[in-house]
Design a protein around this motif. Structure first.
Motif, PDB file in Angstrom:
ATOM      1  N   ARG A 252       0.873  -1.164   0.000  1.00  0.00           N
ATOM      2  CA  ARG A 252       0.000   0.000   0.000  1.00  0.00           C
ATOM      3  C   ARG A 252       0.913   1.217   0.000  1.00  0.00           C
ATOM      4  N   SER A 253       0.625   2.182  -0.856  1.00  0.00           N
ATOM      5  CA  SER A 253       1.569   3.283  -1.003  1.00  0.00           C
ATOM      6  C   SER A 253       0.875   4.614  -1.218  1.00  0.00           C
ATOM      7  N   LEU A 254       1.590   5.665  -0.849  1.00  0.00           N
ATOM      8  CA  LEU A 254       1.247   7.042  -1.192  1.00  0.00           C
ATOM      9  C   LEU A 254       2.436   7.624  -1.940  1.00  0.00           C
ATOM     10  N   PHE A 255       2.187   8.637  -2.747  1.00  0.00           N
ATOM     11  CA  PHE A 255       3.244   9.210  -3.583  1.00  0.00           C
ATOM     12  C   PHE A 255       3.467  10.670  -3.219  1.00  0.00           C
ATOM     13  N   GLY A 256       4.733  11.017  -2.964  1.00  0.00           N
ATOM     14  CA  GLY A 256       5.103  12.405  -2.720  1.00  0.00           C
ATOM     15  C   GLY A 256       4.792  12.864  -1.314  1.00  0.00           C
ATOM     16  N   GLU A 257       5.594  12.429  -0.336  1.00  0.00           N
ATOM     17  CA  GLU A 257       5.404  12.777   1.067  1.00  0.00           C
ATOM     18  C   GLU A 257       6.663  13.437   1.610  1.00  0.00           C
ATOM     19  N   THR A 258       6.477  14.332   2.596  1.00  0.00           N
ATOM     20  CA  THR A 258       7.607  15.074   3.154  1.00  0.00           C
ATOM     21  C   THR A 258       7.531  15.109   4.679  1.00  0.00           C
ATOM     22  N   MET A 259       8.690  14.986   5.318  1.00  0.00           N
ATOM     23  CA  MET A 259       8.809  15.159   6.767  1.00  0.00           C
ATOM     24  C   MET A 259      10.040  16.008   7.049  1.00  0.00           C
ATOM     25  N   ARG A 260      10.038  16.696   8.194  1.00  0.00           N
ATOM     26  CA  ARG A 260      11.143  17.567   8.578  1.00  0.00           C
ATOM     27  C   ARG A 260      11.587  17.208   9.992  1.00  0.00           C
ATOM     28  N   PHE A 261      12.906  17.163  10.188  1.00  0.00           N
ATOM     29  CA  PHE A 261      13.466  16.777  11.478  1.00  0.00           C
ATOM     30  C   PHE A 261      14.550  17.781  11.882  1.00  0.00           C
ATOM     31  N   SER A 262      14.417  18.346  13.056  1.00  0.00           N
ATOM     32  CA  SER A 262      15.444  19.245  13.574  1.00  0.00           C
ATOM     33  C   SER A 262      16.689  18.453  13.936  1.00  0.00           C
TER      34      SER A 262
END
Length: 311
Positions: free
Chosen positions: A34-44
């Motif tokens: 199962r997949s989603l396309f184009g995801e972003t996360m940010r980590f300090s």
């Protein structure tokens, strides 16, 4: 992401969305995802922060050994297996079984890789994967009469990145990649974490954006994000900068259908804690760091969750 909100919640939210809303389809491995396309996360990355997952144990020492191996440019599993790192064994093992018909188990295969350099040379190489492209990207030089030959030493993208950051920090070309289209068909696995771009803030903060074309969120991501953060810290240390932020962008972000137990266990857990990574020695170059130069502190994860790897 606000520092008052635990960094891992965005990961768990993405996992939940993939599992409940993701497009289900057959993948290269035949397992199905199962997949989603184009995801972003940010980590300090400020104040020695390191984005280790806390809702399951991440074997960060294994990830550290893998990153240091990448930086050597080696593509044979022998030095990894000799250190007890088995994460790359499945690919050459499967190739050996297909070619010879011998249904050798992983433990016996790894023992032969370590004991027999000739066997390792024949069966332990992964092709021109990550480290080769990072530090020895093929170059060609004139050989006369309109012909070209491969240069003995390729282009070291990591050394060039360090030089660029030191001497032209405002550049928008601080990039290296493992996606060499001429070599893809010779790789055991084309690079998943494929392109890294770096950015220097006016206050000397170094950020990294990693584009990952394909991400196994249940297993691979934990290593990918730790290693990208670690690499950013190492690059910053070599350039007289301080680590600021890691931005992760995934193309095809997926969960394997046979990882239901992993997903359901992890989504029931609550993240906590703020692990830190310290670099204990300033190496003369980014290629001179050793395993004992790094320490992770304040890491108290919940129990490991096992799941099968799709090859």
């Amino acid at each position: 992401m606000s520092e008052s909100i635990h960094y891992e919640l965005q990961y768990l939210d993405l996992m939940r969305r993939i599992w409940t809303e993701g497009d289900e389809r057959v993948d290269r491995t035949g397992v199905g995802t199962r997949s989603l396309f184009g995801e972003t996360m940010r980590f300090s990355l400020r104040d020695d922060a390191i984005p280790l997952l806390t809702t399951k144990r991440v074997y960060w020492k294994t990830a550290l050994r893998e990153l240091l191996w990448f930086l050597t440019g080696d593509t044979n599993i022998r030095p990894l297996v000799a250190q007890g790192v088995r994460i790359w064994t499945d690919w050459p093992l499967e190739k050996y079984r297909r070619a010879t018909g011998e249904q050798i188990d992983a433990e016996a295969f790894e023992a032969r890789i370590v004991a027999d350099p000739d066997f390792a040379a024949a069966w332990g190489d992964l092709g021109p994967v990550y480290g080769h492209q990072w530090v020895n990207w093929p170059r060609y030089e004139p050989a006369g009469e309109g012909l070209f030959r491969r240069a003995e030493q390729g282009h070291n993208q990591i050394a060039a990145l360090i030089d660029s950051l030191r001497n032209n920090p405002g550049s928008r070309r601080h990039i290296f990649t493992g996606w060499n289209v001429a070599d893809l068909d010779r790789m055991a696995l084309p690079p998943c974490h494929m392109t890294y771009q770096f950015h220097v803030r006016s206050d000397g903060g170094l950020s990294c954006l990693l584009f990952q074309r394909s991400c196994d969120l249940g297993l691979g991501f934990a290593f990918n994000i730790f290693e990208a953060a670690l690499l950013t810290r190492m690059v910053a240390a070599q350039c007289g900068l301080h680590a600021h932020e890691l931005v992760w962008t995934g193309g095809d972000v997926h969960l394997y259908l046979n990882h239901a137990e992993l997903v359901e266990q992890q989504l029931r857990r609550v993240p906590s804690g703020a692990p830190r990574l310290r670099i204990l020695r300033q190496a003369s170059s980014i290629f001179d760091y050793a395993f004992d130069d790094f320490a992770v502190e304040n890491y108290a994860p919940q129990a490991h969750i096992s799941a099968p790897v799709a090859v």
